[in-house]
Design a protein around this motif. Structure first.
Motif, short mmCIF file in Angstrom:
data_model
loop_
_atom_site.label_atom_id
_atom_site.label_comp_id
_atom_site.label_asym_id
_atom_site.label_seq_id
_atom_site.Cartn_x
_atom_site.Cartn_y
_atom_site.Cartn_z
N LYS A 1 -42.25 -5.68 12.19
CA LYS A 1 -40.99 -6.22 11.68
C LYS A 1 -41.22 -7.68 11.30
N ALA A 2 -40.96 -8.01 10.05
CA ALA A 2 -41.10 -9.37 9.56
C ALA A 2 -39.70 -9.93 9.34
N LEU A 3 -39.35 -10.97 10.09
CA LEU A 3 -37.98 -11.49 10.10
C LEU A 3 -37.91 -12.84 9.40
N SER A 4 -36.94 -12.99 8.51
CA SER A 4 -36.87 -14.19 7.68
C SER A 4 -35.43 -14.55 7.34
N LEU A 5 -35.20 -15.84 7.15
CA LEU A 5 -33.90 -16.28 6.64
C LEU A 5 -33.79 -15.96 5.16
N GLY A 6 -34.90 -16.18 4.42
CA GLY A 6 -34.87 -15.93 2.98
C GLY A 6 -34.02 -16.98 2.26
N PRO A 7 -33.51 -16.64 1.08
CA PRO A 7 -33.68 -15.35 0.40
C PRO A 7 -34.93 -15.32 -0.49
N PRO B 1 -49.75 -15.96 -8.11
CA PRO B 1 -49.16 -14.69 -8.55
C PRO B 1 -48.96 -14.60 -10.06
N ALA B 2 -48.77 -15.74 -10.72
CA ALA B 2 -48.53 -15.73 -12.16
C ALA B 2 -49.69 -15.14 -12.94
N ASP C 1 -44.04 -19.28 0.44
CA ASP C 1 -44.03 -18.22 1.45
C ASP C 1 -43.89 -16.85 0.81
N ASP C 2 -43.11 -16.75 -0.27
CA ASP C 2 -43.00 -15.47 -0.99
C ASP C 2 -44.32 -15.11 -1.66
N ALA C 3 -44.98 -16.11 -2.24
CA ALA C 3 -46.27 -15.87 -2.88
C ALA C 3 -47.30 -15.40 -1.85
N ALA C 4 -47.27 -15.99 -0.66
CA ALA C 4 -48.21 -15.60 0.39
C ALA C 4 -47.96 -14.17 0.84
N PHE C 5 -46.70 -13.80 1.03
CA PHE C 5 -46.37 -12.44 1.44
C PHE C 5 -46.81 -11.45 0.37
N ALA C 6 -46.43 -11.72 -0.86
CA ALA C 6 -46.78 -10.81 -1.95
C ALA C 6 -48.28 -10.65 -2.08
N GLY C 7 -49.01 -11.75 -1.98
CA GLY C 7 -50.44 -11.72 -2.17
C GLY C 7 -51.21 -11.01 -1.08
#
Length: 604
Positions: free
Chosen positions: A67-73, A235-236, A86-92
């Protein structure tokens, strides 16, 4: 940010444009982090060295649900729209692969090791560093089983040029690829969605700049870029399969070529579930180990609530990890209770707070006065006010610890607590009469107010008479106006690298040829203008050898510190906690000081 080059030689102008574009990219990332709330205690000596890897036993077995818990968005999962680090790191690490990537390591200094990801290696440049060729690995597949091709990589990069459709992500491709621009600065290529006639010069130029030949892809650049292979980690530059592209409607669409795929459509504000991509093969991937069978990503949960749940370690939290840093008030409890400390990691984020003397101010016209400021600055007091050692570490350089160019040299021998007597001597050498008035502007928040106030005592003792001006709205836009040079003597700022090279730091901040113009200072808020520095930047940028190049960046940084171009304050840190069933917990400082999801596992 708008930057204009004052250079007229074509080659230099293109190179400067590259760095100007890179600066614009990082502004987005840094501005998003600058509003973080940091409050709390005064830290402790045991936290001075970050624990980037939890001491619990490792496991190398697949299975379980994390379970990965985050405030986001999360603002987007579209590769060419991702901007947050942080989004780039997760996606990658979860669903998106690029030609190159930084290999995971529990040793921070090894986290900058570049390896081939979709590519078989880190690329082959020509002698002038204006062309780079990569060979794609065999066996890499999309989630539907079809192979990831050179044309997929090319199509993904082409989407960056569709600036009216694809927005928000890094635009480095527009800056570095040899695709001409119109007089208004826009590319002659409008991306893959534009309706063009056969033989359109824009499409032809892009086809020449990004050329596929079987499994080989060759990039032709408008100027030498010595670390282009590191730029490609973003990611780009990820591939996109044309038939799966949803265009402007694809904000949260995911078509995976990594170890996980979305089990059902992403739900903004709540999250989504990631399940194994059956067509991902570990044999083709030297970056991701992908131990959990499933990752349940939950966003919209306050970071304090997440931390408290994980500290309690209830049945629903034992296999969970926080993707957001615990609030500093809670951090102090975590690092002082052994049972909690063993389930936590602390890492530098790469985001450095620093001060910029205004060289157009009579106060800082001479280098000795700028040196006096550095010598008078109490970095330890600043970090304590931020929340202590778990929230930051005193920094004498703007280059983060995890980067190859980082150095521990303090050319002014200022130390972290300051030296008031020596600062007074330097002010005397600058011909200034004590007390020296000092107009300071900074981005206001509850913690920033405390942190900046903590610097006042040291400055006052050293002979300055500081006046703090807090600004809340449109801070960077305000200090980027020419009028600010007449209103303030000292600016607070912050910066983080886009990849693991000082090439994304020093040129963007201290090359006056890409920053300073009649419109303002760009990111060079203090109007630091040194032709020798600008020339050195050009020379370093053309160095092919990575080790020598980063050593040269370090040497230039020492020179900038000696000249008083800036005063580093602190590198921010983040602390993450996980439940007791999480194993292989570590943080990666090179990709933003985030939880390393390439190696994490769940004990079953």
């Amino acid at each position: 940010m708008t930057s204009r080059s004052s250079r007229h030689r074509p080659r230099r102008q293109r190179s400067n444009r590259v760095w100007a574009m890179l600066a614009a990219v990082v502004v987005v990332l840094v501005s998003g982090m600058a509003g973080c709330s940091l409050i709390g205690g005064d830290g402790g000596a045991e936290s001075d060295t970050p624990q980037v890897a939890a001491p619990a036993d490792r496991i190398d077995e697949r299975g379980g649900t994390l379970k990965a818990l985050s405030l986001g968005p999360v603002l987007s999962w579209d590769p060419q729209r991702i901007s947050a680090r942080d989004d780039a790191a997760f996606a990658g690490r979860v669903f998106l692969r690029t030609l190159t990537a930084y290999q995971p390591s529990t040793e921070p200094r090894n986290q900058s090791r570049l390896v081939g990801d979709l590519a078989t290696d880190t690329g082959t440049p020509n002698k002038t560093l204006t062309s780079w060729t990569f060979t794609l690995r065999e066996g890499v597949a999309w989630q539907d089983g079809s192979p990831v091709t050179c044309e997929d990589v090319k199509y993904g990069i082409a989407r960056t040029f569709a600036t009216t459709v694809i927005t928000g992500g890094a635009t480095d491709a527009l800056a570095v690829l040899a695709v001409p621009k119109r007089p208004n600065g826009l590319s002659i290529y409008a991306g893959p969605y534009a309706r063009t006639a056969p033989g359109n010069p824009g499409a032809a130029a892009f086809d020449k700049a990004v050329a596929c030949r079987g499994s080989k892809i060759t990039f032709t650049l408008s100027a030498p870029v010595s670390d282009f292979n590191e730029m490609l980690t973003q990611p780009a530059f990820a591939p996109v399969k044309k038939s799966a592209d949803k265009g402007k409607d694809g904000t949260y669409e995911v078509f995976s070529n990594g170890p996980y795929k979305l089990a059902s459509p992403w739900r903004a504000a709540t999250g989504g579930s990631w399940e194994r991509n059956a067509h991902w093969q570990a044999s083709t991937d030297e970056v991701r180990r992908a131990y959990p069978d499933r990752i349940e990503y939950q966003e919209g949960i306050e970071t304090q609530t997440v931390a408290q749940q994980l500290m309690a370690d209830g049945e629903n939290s034992r296999a969970a990890v926080s993707l957001g840093s615990a609030p500093p008030a809670i951090q102090q409890h975590i690092v002082t209770v052994d049972a909690l400390k063993e389930r936590s990691v602390t890492a530098g984020t790469g985001l450095v707070d620093y001060l910029v003397p205004n060289v157009r101010s009579p106060i800082f016209a001479k280098a000795e006065a700028r040196q006096a400021l550095a010598v008078a600055t109490n970095r330890e007091a600043y970090v304590t006010a931020l929340g202590g050692a778990t929230t930051g570490r005193p920094a004498t350089t703007i280059i983060p610890e995890s980067l190859p160019a980082h150095h521990d040299e303090d050319p002014l021998a200022a130390g972290n607590r300051g030296d008031a007597d020596r600062a007074k001597m330097l002010l005397g050498k600058a011909g200034l009469t004590l007390p020296v008035p000092l107009r300071v502007v900074y981005r206001s928040s509850s913690v920033a107010d405390k942190a900046m106030a903590a610097l006042v005592a040291g400055w006052t003792e050293a002979g300055f008479e500081p006046k703090l001006t807090p600004l809340k709205d449109d801070y960077f836009a305000t200090i980027g106006q020419p009028a600010s040079a007449k209103s303030y003597d000292l600016f607070w700022s912050n910066w983080a690298p886009a990849w693991a090279s000082a090439s994304t730091i020093l040129p963007a901040l201290f090359d006056s040829s890409i920053n300073v113009s009649a419109a303002g200072p760009g990111r060079d808020y203090g109007y630091f203008a040194d032709p020798a520095t600008n020339s050195t930047i050009q020379v370093i940028g053309a160095m092919a050898d990575r080790t020598k190049r980063e050593e040269a960046w370090a040497a230039l940084d020492v020179k900038l510190q000696t000249q008083g171009a800036y005063v580093a304050l602190a590198e921010r840190r983040a602390l993450y906690i996980a439940g007791s069933d999480v194993r292989n917990l570590s943080a990666n400082e090179v990709i933003g000081g985030v939880v390393e999801l390439a190696d994490i596992a769940v004990n079953q």
